[in-house]
Design a protein around this motif. Structure first.
Motif, PDB file in Angstrom:
ATOM      1  N   VAL B 142      -6.100  12.595  74.622  1.00 20.81           N
ATOM      2  CA  VAL B 142      -5.330  11.504  75.223  1.00 20.81           C
ATOM      3  C   VAL B 142      -4.417  10.878  74.165  1.00 20.81           C
ATOM      4  CG1 VAL B 142      -5.457   9.237  76.315  1.00 20.81           C
ATOM      5  CG2 VAL B 142      -7.063  11.017  76.972  1.00 20.81           C
ATOM      6  N   ALA B 143      -4.963  10.729  72.955  1.00 18.81           N
ATOM      7  CA  ALA B 143      -4.162  10.149  71.875  1.00 18.81           C
ATOM      8  C   ALA B 143      -2.942  11.029  71.592  1.00 18.81           C
ATOM      9  CB  ALA B 143      -5.014   9.980  70.623  1.00 18.81           C
ATOM     10  N   ILE B 144      -3.129  12.333  71.646  1.00 18.42           N
ATOM     11  CA  ILE B 144      -1.997  13.240  71.416  1.00 18.42           C
ATOM     12  C   ILE B 144      -0.992  13.106  72.557  1.00 18.42           C
ATOM     13  CG2 ILE B 144      -1.339  15.675  71.294  1.00 18.42           C
ATOM     14  CD1 ILE B 144      -4.045  16.149  69.855  1.00 18.42           C
ATOM     15  N   ALA B 145      -1.506  13.040  73.786  1.00 12.87           N
ATOM     16  CA  ALA B 145      -0.620  12.877  74.944  1.00 12.87           C
ATOM     17  C   ALA B 145       0.164  11.574  74.846  1.00 12.87           C
ATOM     18  CB  ALA B 145      -1.438  12.899  76.236  1.00 12.87           C
ATOM     19  N   ARG B 146      -0.518  10.520  74.388  1.00 13.96           N
ATOM     20  CA  ARG B 146       0.128   9.214  74.277  1.00 13.96           C
ATOM     21  C   ARG B 146       1.282   9.259  73.273  1.00 13.96           C
ATOM     22  NH1 ARG B 146      -3.418   4.240  72.163  1.00 13.96           N
ATOM     23  NH2 ARG B 146      -3.251   5.404  70.224  1.00 13.96           N
ATOM     24  N   ALA B 147       1.078  10.010  72.193  1.00 12.49           N
ATOM     25  CA  ALA B 147       2.149  10.122  71.203  1.00 12.49           C
ATOM     26  C   ALA B 147       3.283  10.999  71.722  1.00 12.49           C
ATOM     27  CB  ALA B 147       1.596  10.679  69.894  1.00 12.49           C
ATOM     28  N   LEU B 148       2.924  12.088  72.425  1.00 13.90           N
ATOM     29  CA  LEU B 148       3.954  13.058  72.837  1.00 13.90           C
ATOM     30  C   LEU B 148       4.802  12.566  73.996  1.00 13.90           C
ATOM     31  CD1 LEU B 148       2.013  16.426  72.571  1.00 13.90           C
ATOM     32  CD2 LEU B 148       3.906  15.646  71.142  1.00 13.90           C
ATOM     33  N   VAL B 149       4.226  11.705  74.853  1.00 11.66           N
ATOM     34  CA  VAL B 149       4.933  11.317  76.070  1.00 11.66           C
ATOM     35  C   VAL B 149       6.214  10.546  75.746  1.00 11.66           C
ATOM     36  CG1 VAL B 149       3.874   9.061  76.525  1.00 11.66           C
ATOM     37  CG2 VAL B 149       4.476  10.554  78.429  1.00 11.66           C
ATOM     38  N   LEU B 150       6.251   9.928  74.575  1.00 13.83           N
ATOM     39  CA  LEU B 150       7.441   9.169  74.188  1.00 13.83           C
ATOM     40  C   LEU B 150       8.510  10.072  73.570  1.00 13.83           C
ATOM     41  CD1 LEU B 150       5.612   6.075  72.704  1.00 13.83           C
ATOM     42  CD2 LEU B 150       6.807   6.203  74.876  1.00 13.83           C
ATOM     43  N   GLU B 151       8.227  11.355  73.551  1.00 15.76           N
ATOM     44  CA  GLU B 151       9.153  12.345  73.001  1.00 15.76           C
ATOM     45  C   GLU B 151       9.684  11.947  71.634  1.00 15.76           C
ATOM     46  OE1 GLU B 151      11.957  12.780  76.138  1.00 15.76           O
ATOM     47  OE2 GLU B 151      10.431  13.543  77.493  1.00 15.76           O
ATOM     48  N   PRO B 152       8.780  11.766  70.667  1.00 20.17           N
ATOM     49  CA  PRO B 152       9.237  11.390  69.331  1.00 20.17           C
ATOM     50  C   PRO B 152       9.955  12.559  68.661  1.00 20.17           C
ATOM     51  CG  PRO B 152       6.897  11.897  69.304  1.00 20.17           C
ATOM     52  CD  PRO B 152       7.322  11.979  70.734  1.00 20.17           C
ATOM     53  N   LYS B 153      10.802  12.222  67.725  1.00 21.06           N
ATOM     54  CA  LYS B 153      11.470  13.287  66.970  1.00 21.06           C
ATOM     55  C   LYS B 153      10.483  13.927  66.001  1.00 21.06           C
ATOM     56  CE  LYS B 153      16.250  11.822  67.080  1.00 21.06           C
ATOM     57  NZ  LYS B 153      17.382  11.340  66.295  1.00 21.06           N
TER      58      LYS B 153
END
Lengths: 286, 354
Positions: B142-153
């Motif tokens: 979930v933590a990974i999903a939370r970071a990825l959903v914002l589409e960081p560079k």
């Protein structure tokens, strides 16, 4: 071969069993003694409130009745005091939360000069005999025209709540995982938003305990309310004292005591509902 | 997509240098592992990339833009924390949606993105769960999903699997690798587990004492360590002290030839580079054998008292106390911390000889 053979299985079924959970007699004893000390006086007061005739050595009153309830509730000053006390406690608790919670967060998370001295100063108001402090403050309030006013009593009771509303929330905020706050920053939240959306909800059960304690503490506070509030502002506990001083009838005091329980009882029930007993106990550091 | 550059960054805490002078470029879509013992500064570098620490010297650039002084909430980076740092007062879906809500995205779009992110990490039906109802591995997903959903560079991961058990760690590591490849997201990954770094990274950066020891591909890092520290830190390594005289080592077992000036050296030999053969005349004896299924690890006591580890094929049968002869097919020569030579192969040589 490791396959289980049915003969061994059958033999194993006669393994002796032991009862591993024993009754904790010591614990039960402690609960019984505590119960006696805490509950019995409450029960006695509750019975007195409904007693009309209760003479020694009878274990229960000879006559029950609501005569003293009718007499007490018929007085307009009782109702006035009740609503005043509630208004006062709500105002003080709200103001205290608005002032203290951001300050507690600052104490828990920020590093500024004089932090420790300032933090300890909140203990100072509790380190001296309270009455002396109150008299000194009363002197100042007299000059400011705050004596015998609602806001004068609010101010004096605010001082009483400061320590509780700073020290307990500071511990609560310190226990919030810093990484949670950082994760919120990372997700795009500014510092204020992090406080509102992460730190505050995370610390909520403990903070709620502190809020409840200051509400109840304010509600029952007598010395300050009497010294600053008299004669215009009469809170419930102050009224109770006047009642008892004027005529020594046990029932009047008992009826007022039972009336005084009601707000704190409601507050406790409400809190239990809201946060669940486990995290509530955690809030008190149990 | 995105490129991360650290230019001569340095950081001190209370007067001591935690990071000395580090420069590093992470290319577009690359996964770089920062590997080092605790206190090597790897987490500090990651936190500086995320904006949680500000370097005292140097600059951090994302796509050529200086972000050194930009706070974390304005940086195009997404971080996954070791403690997963999920907000336990929110549901799983709310955790993932938090950043999207801050961006005032329409509700429909948020729902779609959250569902997509949950599906990406294999937790499609878990949106309404509470955080504490999930297992450790699921929480980290979930933590990974939370970071990825914002589409960081740039995706930053700070020892994300350290608190998980071995099996789960390997599993999640593979999943993360797949996701990272699929999205092609530039990633900086901090770990103190060398197996994690070797399995995940396109390039590994080994750090020690706030300085870069070596930057190399996993393959190079393992097979061609440039410093004594890297040689000892990555994988297991036998170090044997001896002297070089006239281009030959005077070690009793491993005599190698290398064009190295005279003086004390250390021979670094991997356990799998050592070939063990029973030999009645040898003075080296088997101390212990450990069967790992895939291979057998043999501890051998040499005549001078040093103990050498050798990795043998699973069919090897050696008894404790049995005399054996050793040979190495690849040796690296170090003097101090510096590498002098790679020698391979070394000709077979009898132990207690002729």
């Amino acid at each position: 071969m490791t396959a289980i053979d049915p003969v061994t299985m059958a033999r194993d079924s006669h393994v002796p069993t032991h009862k591993t959970k024993k009754t904790d007699w010591l614990g039960l004893g402690i609960v019984a003694v505590l119960g006696l000390v805490v509950v019995v006086p409450l029960v006695v007061v509750a019975i007195w409130a409904f007693a009309e005739v209760w003479r020694y050595p009878s274990l229960l009153p000879q006559e029950f009745g609501l005569r003293f309830w009718n007499a007490t509730l018929a007085r307009p000053d009782v109702w006035g005091a009740m609503f005043l006390s509630i208004r006062l406690s709500v105002t003080v608790t709200l103001l205290s939360a608005i002032i203290c919670l951001p300050a507690a967060y600052a104490f828990a998370r920020l590093d500024f000069p004089g932090r420790n001295v300032l933090f300890l100063s909140f203990l100072a108001s509790h380190a001296f005999p309270k009455f002396g402090l109150l008299v000194a403050i009363a002197g100042i309030f007299l000059n400011l025209g705050l004596i015998s006013t609602f806001w004068g009593v609010v101010l004096i009771q605010l001082v009483g709540t400061l320590m509780m509303m700073i020290w307990i929330p500071v511990a609560a905020f310190q226990n919030v995982d810093r990484a949670m706050e950082e994760a919120a920053r990372d997700a795009g939240a500014g510092p204020l938003r992090v406080f509102w959306s992460v730190s505050l909800p995370q610390a909520a059960p403990t903070i709620f305990a502190a809020v409840l304690l200051s509400f109840v503490g304010t509600f029952y506070e007598t010395e300050g309310a009497w010294l600053i509030g008299a004669p215009e502002i009469r809170t419930m506990p102050v009224l109770m004292i006047t009642f008892i001083n004027n005529q020594i009838v046990v029932q009047y005091g008992a009826v007022l005591s039972v009336l005084l329980w009601i707000p704190s009882f409601i507050a406790l029930m409400f809190t239990r509902r809201l946060v669940g007993s486990a995290s509530f106990a955690k809030g008190f550091g149990v | 997509m995105a490129q991360l550059s650290l230019k001569n960054i340095g950081k001190s805490f209370d007067g001591t240098d935690v990071i000395r002078d580090i420069s590093l470029d992470v290319e577009d879509g690359e996964l770089v592992c920062l590997l080092g013992p605790s206190g090597s500064g790897k987490s500090t570098i990651l936190r500086m990339a995320g904006g949680f620490e500000t370097p005292d010297r140097g600059a951090i650039l994302i796509d050529g833009q200086d972000v050194t002084r930009i706070p974390p909430e304005k940086r195009p980076t997404g971080m996954v924390f070791q403690s997963h740092a999920l907000w336990s007062h929110m549901s799983v879906a709310d955790n993932i949606a938090f950043g999207l809500k801050l961006r005032r995205m329409p509700r429909r779009e948020i729902q779609e993105k959250v569902a997509g992110a949950l599906e990406l990490v294999g937790l499609a039906d878990y949106g309404s769960r509470r955080v504490w109802q999930l297992s450790g591995g699921q929480q980290q997903r979930v933590a990974i999903a939370r970071a990825l959903v914002l589409e960081p560079k740039i995706l930053l991961l700070d020892e994300p699997f350290a608190s998980l058990d071995q099996h789960l760690r390997e599993h999640l590591r593979e999943e993360l690798r797949d996701i990272q490849r699929r999205l092609g997201i530039t990633t900086l990954f901090v770990t103190h587990g060398q197996d994690e770094a070797l399995a995940l990274a396109d390039r590994i950066v080994v750090l020690q004492g706030g300085e870069i020891e070596q930057v190399a591909s996993p393959d190079q890092m393992y097979r061609a360590p440039e410093t004594r520290f890297v040689a000892g830190f990555i994988g297991s390594m036998n170090f044997l002290a001896c002297d070089m005289r006239g281009g030959r080592s005077d070690h009793a077992v491993f005599q190698i030839e290398a064009s190295v000036s005279d003086g004390p050296v250390e021979l670094a030999i991997r356990p799998e580079a050592i070939v063990v053969t029973p030999s009645a005349t040898s003075t080296a004896r088997v101390h212990r054998t450990t069967d790992y299924g895939t291979h057998i690890l043999v501890d051998i006591d040499l005549a001078d008292g040093t103990r050498v580890k050798a990795m043998c094929p699973p069919a090897t049968r050696l008894a404790t106390g049995q005399p054996v002869s050793l040979s190495a097919d690849r040796v690296t020569v170090f003097r101090g911390t510096e590498k002098l030579a790679d020698v391979a192969p070394v000709e077979m040589r009898e132990v207690a000889h002729v």
